[in-house]
Write an enzyme that holds these catalytic residues in place. Structure first.
Site, PDB file in Angstrom:
ATOM      1  N   THR A 135       0.789  -1.207   0.057  1.00 22.31           N
ATOM      2  CA  THR A 135      -0.062  -0.049   0.121  1.00 22.31           C
ATOM      3  C   THR A 135       0.941   1.354   0.212  1.00 22.31           C
ATOM      4  OG1 THR A 135      -1.748   1.251   1.098  1.00 22.31           O
ATOM      5  CG2 THR A 135      -0.219  -0.108   2.357  1.00 22.31           C
TER       6      THR A 135
ATOM      7  N   HIS B 242       2.085 -11.251  14.375  1.00 23.10           N
ATOM      8  CA  HIS B 242       3.176 -11.523  15.472  1.00 23.10           C
ATOM      9  C   HIS B 242       3.296 -13.318  15.735  1.00 23.10           C
ATOM     10  CE1 HIS B 242       6.630 -11.069  17.512  1.00 23.10           C
ATOM     11  NE2 HIS B 242       6.303 -10.227  18.459  1.00 23.10           N
TER      12      HIS B 242
END
Length: 602
Positions: free
Chosen positions: A515, A572
């Site tokens: 992006t 994560h």
């Protein structure tokens, strides 16, 4: 032979679609491949073209209703079958025989014959008609919809209208749509003014049958019913005496009243009386008259882009102006504005920009319906944050060498590939190469199944800012492309996404997303990773600033360099901080090395 219009498969994983708008109504003619309806899915909003030419005899799935892939949406009959097809789907058999005998009755008497002849081209509206006219009622625009608000009258008191010609616009909490006229005639009375709400089934207006049709006209087509109207002259009186109810439309209504008498004399000679529609289309902030019928969606787009519809050449059937025409006109207007800016010394008048920024948006203090695409984005973003333990790592990259390469090669690159050379293809190529080295960033995890899936290719999603919301088309197999190939694919996908020409399969299947938040001046942000992907890279604005660099001869010196922040958001649970850092360092080294001469032909 009738042709069935079915819900197409709009992507591999798409099983259903919602009809957001019918571009044609029952009884209207349609050409092959002419846009027939608009359908919305979880992936894309698109127009469905007509598979055959003929008459839309029956609509099976109403607006705002959902249908499965392959199910029937409508039925299109041939030109010769249009009348029969309509009556079969909309009126009972006894009603078919009555119009057949009415022409002969009309030849014998002079009493109710004109009213009977008027009922023929609009058999489905006949039960609501009376000696004074036909009532236009608020339709049920959805199962749970109980009322609607009249947003705009497309016809005013005294104006003529054809069967199925758009009469007014209605807005509900589910859909905005146009209500077609059930009969041909003259608008005698408007009972619900603009911006007022009416319950389903309530009378909205009255269409006079006096200016309808002579007995011989219903057989060829309903539209011919407006031609001969010499017997209808006794009824213009209600038209002239009616007040002008529509807020903001007093002047057009007054003009229609004053011209009502001469207009009657012209109706029998020319069916072009519906030339009144340009007057209505000129009402919404357009400088000239708009030829033909323009949908509300097109009018809205034109208003947002400041496009004068009167100056747009429509590419649709019969010269109809489509969304693509407005968007192309807007792009040309932007290009025209950008061209004289560098040459004209009055560029010093650029302080006009702050004045434009100071203008408040028309949406302030308003409430609008949540678009389907925005609702889908909202659900997925919230779901993604709930599903993942997201973390963002940011790194700073010196792209001075790339900036110099762009300056040297941009003209030759555009001539060779047909697209401009921006920083984004460099970022994309470096990211794809790093994904090949560190596939964990390109992987996905299924915690319930206890598996990690490593794709065999890099399918790069490119976030594109559109007027309908953020869309992410995908460069499938990006790892097989060079710099020029990636640049062309980015330009092509972005253009077709903004003009709503992208296919559902082209916005599905991404394994990693890029992006470019720097395109709007942001230094960096913390992107939200779309599930089931595990990482997303955000590129900030490339800016020049003083940086400490290590010169081989002078040692550490301060120099002006082109710098950019790269922000990697990741799950994560799957990707450790060290993995993310290694990936970003690989991207950094590739970009700062600036070894793209071979890719650029230098």
């Amino acid at each position: 032979m009738p042709v069935s219009v079915t819900m197409p498969r709009l992507g591999e994983s798409v099983t259903e679609g919602t009809v957001t708008r019918w571009l044609k109504q029952e009884g209207e003619t349609v050409e092959v491949d002419e846009p027939l309806l608009e359908v919305s899915t979880d992936k894309v909003d698109t127009e469905i073209p007509s598979p055959a030419a003929g008459v839309l005899s029956r609509i099976v799935v109403a607006e705002d209703e959902t249908a499965e892939v392959g199910s029937e949406l409508a039925v299109i009959s041939g030109e010769g079958e249009s009348a029969g097809g309509q009556d079969d789907g909309e009126a009972a058999e006894p009603e078919q025989t009555e119009p057949a005998t009415e022409p002969t009755a009309a030849a014998e008497g002079t009493g109710p014959e004109p009213e009977q002849a008027q009922e023929q081209p609009a058999a489905q509206a006949a039960p609501a008609s009376s000696g004074e006219g036909t009532a236009v009622k608020m339709p049920a625009l959805g199962e749970s919809v109980t009322e609607g608000t009249v947003t705009r009258w497309l016809k005013q008191v005294g104006e003529t209208v054809e069967v199925d010609e758009p009469l007014l616009e209605v807005s509900t909490d589910k859909v905005d749509t146009e209500i077609p006229s059930p009969v041909a005639g003259t608008v005698l009375e408007i009972k619900v003014p603009e911006d007022e709400t009416a319950a389903v089934g309530a009378d909205l207006a009255v269409i006079g049958t006096a200016g309808g049709a002579a007995p011989a006209e219903p057989e060829p087509a309903p539209k011919a019913a407006a031609e001969p109207a010499p017997k209808a002259e006794p009824k213009p009186e209600p038209e002239v005496t009616e007040p002008t109810p529509g807020a903001g439309y007093n002047e057009p209504a007054a003009e229609a009243e004053s011209a009502a008498q001469p207009a009657k004399a012209e109706q029998a000679a020319q069916p072009a009386a519906p030339a009144a529609p340009p007057a209505r289309s000129a009402a919404p902030a357009q400088s000239g008259e708009v030829p033909g019928y323009v949908t509300p969606l097109v009018r809205k787009l034109a208003g947002e882009h400041g496009v004068d519809l009167a100056s747009v050449n429509g590419t649709g059937v019969g010269g109809r102006i489509r969304k693509q025409d407005v968007l192309e006109a807007a792009e040309k207007a932007k290009a025209a504005k950008a061209a004289p800016a560098p040459t004209a010394p009055p560029a010093a008048t650029a302080p006009a920009r702050p004045a434009a920024k100071a203008q408040p948006s028309a949406k302030r203090g308003s409430t609008e319906k949540l678009p389907r695409i925005r609702a889908t984005i909202a659900k997925r973003m919230q779901q993604s944050l709930h599903e993942m333990a997201q973390l963002t790592t940011v790194i700073e990259v010196d792209v001075t060498r790339i900036a110099k390469l762009r300056t040297q090669a941009k003209e030759a690159f555009q001539q060779r590939h047909g697209v401009k050379l921006s920083f984004l293809p460099f970022f994309a190529l470096a990211a794809v190469e790093a994904l090949q080295t560190y596939p964990i960033v390109n992987a996905s995890m299924d915690l319930d199944a206890g598996t990690i899936t490593y794709p065999d290719a890099e399918h790069l999603g490119i976030a594109v800012d559109t007027e309908r919301g953020l869309m992410v088309p995908v460069i499938h197999g990006a790892g097989d492309l060079n710099l020029g190939g990636i640049a062309k694919r980015i330009a092509d996908l972005a253009e077709r996404t903004r003009t709503n020409k992208i296919s559902p399969d082209e916005i599905a299947g991404a394994t990693f997303t890029l992006t470019n938040t720097g395109s709007r001046g942001a230094l960096f942000d913390t992107p939200i990773v779309p599930s089931p992907q595990s990482a997303m890279l955000g590129t900030g604005a490339v800016v020049k600033r003083p940086v400490v660099v290590n010169d081989p001869d002078l040692g550490e010196v301060v120099a002006v360099r082109s710098m950019v922040y790269l922000a990697l958001s990741y799950d994560h649970r799957l990707i450790d901080g060290a993995d993310a850092a290694r990936f970003l360092v690989a991207v950094k080294e590739r970009l700062e090395g600036g070894n793209f001469e071979a890719e650029l032909g230098l």
